[in-house]
Design a protein around this motif. Structure first.
Motif, PDB file in Angstrom:
ATOM      1  N   PRO A  48       0.808  -1.225   0.000  1.00  0.00           N
ATOM      2  CA  PRO A  48       0.000   0.000   0.000  1.00  0.00           C
ATOM      3  C   PRO A  48       0.842   1.277   0.000  1.00  0.00           C
ATOM      4  N   GLN A  49       2.064   1.207   0.522  1.00  0.00           N
ATOM      5  CA  GLN A  49       2.923   2.399   0.526  1.00  0.00           C
ATOM      6  C   GLN A  49       3.360   2.819  -0.872  1.00  0.00           C
ATOM      7  N   ILE A  50       3.265   1.900  -1.824  1.00  0.00           N
ATOM      8  CA  ILE A  50       3.549   2.290  -3.210  1.00  0.00           C
ATOM      9  C   ILE A  50       2.253   2.282  -4.031  1.00  0.00           C
ATOM     10  N   GLY A  86      10.081   4.196  13.111  1.00  0.00           N
ATOM     11  CA  GLY A  86       9.842   5.202  12.090  1.00  0.00           C
ATOM     12  C   GLY A  86       9.133   4.537  10.925  1.00  0.00           C
ATOM     13  N   CYS A  87       8.758   5.344   9.936  1.00  0.00           N
ATOM     14  CA  CYS A  87       8.034   4.798   8.787  1.00  0.00           C
ATOM     15  C   CYS A  87       8.343   5.659   7.571  1.00  0.00           C
ATOM     16  N   LEU A  88       8.599   5.034   6.430  1.00  0.00           N
ATOM     17  CA  LEU A  88       8.926   5.802   5.218  1.00  0.00           C
ATOM     18  C   LEU A  88       7.765   6.694   4.781  1.00  0.00           C
ATOM     19  N   SER A  89       6.547   6.378   5.226  1.00  0.00           N
ATOM     20  CA  SER A  89       5.383   7.198   4.874  1.00  0.00           C
ATOM     21  C   SER A  89       5.195   8.387   5.814  1.00  0.00           C
ATOM     22  N   GLN A 128       5.156  -6.931  12.569  1.00  0.00           N
ATOM     23  CA  GLN A 128       3.935  -6.299  13.093  1.00  0.00           C
ATOM     24  C   GLN A 128       3.734  -4.907  12.496  1.00  0.00           C
ATOM     25  N   HIS A 129       4.829  -4.179  12.269  1.00  0.00           N
ATOM     26  CA  HIS A 129       4.737  -2.853  11.645  1.00  0.00           C
ATOM     27  C   HIS A 129       4.173  -2.973  10.222  1.00  0.00           C
ATOM     28  N   GLU A 130       4.732  -3.904   9.447  1.00  0.00           N
ATOM     29  CA  GLU A 130       4.281  -4.046   8.059  1.00  0.00           C
ATOM     30  C   GLU A 130       2.866  -4.615   7.999  1.00  0.00           C
ATOM     31  N   ASP A 132       0.559  -4.081  10.147  1.00  0.00           N
ATOM     32  CA  ASP A 132      -0.314  -2.930  10.422  1.00  0.00           C
ATOM     33  C   ASP A 132      -0.657  -2.200   9.127  1.00  0.00           C
ATOM     34  N   HIS A 133       0.348  -2.011   8.251  1.00  0.00           N
ATOM     35  CA  HIS A 133       0.085  -1.351   6.968  1.00  0.00           C
ATOM     36  C   HIS A 133      -0.977  -2.119   6.172  1.00  0.00           C
ATOM     37  N   ILE A 134      -0.877  -3.444   6.222  1.00  0.00           N
ATOM     38  CA  ILE A 134      -1.843  -4.270   5.479  1.00  0.00           C
ATOM     39  C   ILE A 134      -3.255  -4.042   6.024  1.00  0.00           C
TER      40      ILE A 134
HETATM   41 ZN   LIG Z   1       5.686   1.903   7.822  1.00  0.00          ZN
END
Ligand SMILES: [Zn+2]
Length: 145
Positions: A48-50, A86-89, A128-130, A132-134
């Protein structure tokens, strides 16, 4: 190919991401995701980040490339661990998040081989971070708690 990473206000980051029905060829998307993640010096990146709303993310630690398709967390440990993420988004923002120490997961790799694994510590946190994005969740959401 390096792709733009969507920033936190983008609605595509808030969607629930659908499982992928094979046999879609994901090689190009995955390659572009690794190019993008390494360019921005990330250790994980979700589709989703892309701008792709599918259940796919990648992780790279210790130069090992890992691909996770149709991931699912089966169970969690009671023990928790605090991680500063942190997060690239969300550039330049770091949030302390209470994560589960151990998780039991299920996913497919890019050859559609199914894996069942227990992840701990760093791997568990990044997963768990990734994940969460899903589910359309971002690290800033933890600030509300
Ligand atoms: Zn992230």
């Amino acid at each position: 190919m390096i792709l733009p990473v969507l920033l936190y206000k983008n609605k595509k980051l808030r969607k629930i991401n659908k499982n992928i029905i094979k046999p879609i060829n994901l090689n190009k998307i995955i390659k572009n995701m690794f190019d993008t993640m390494y360019y921005y010096k990330g250790i994980g990146l979700s589709a989703p980040q892309i701008g792709k709303n599918i259940n796919l993310f990648i992780i790279s630690i210790n130069n090992k490339k890992m691909i996770f398709i149709n991931s699912k967390i089966i169970s969690y440990s009671k023990n928790t661990i605090i991680s500063n993420e942190g997060c690239l988004s969300i550039p330049n923002i770091y949030v302390n998040i209470k994560r589960k120490k151990l998780i039991k997961v299920e996913y497919y790799d890019n050859k559609w081989k199914k894996h069942n694994k227990i992840l701990n510590n760093n791997m568990s946190i990044i997963f768990q971070h990734e994940y969460d994005h899903i589910k359309g969740k971002l690290i800033i959401d933890y600030l509300k708690n």
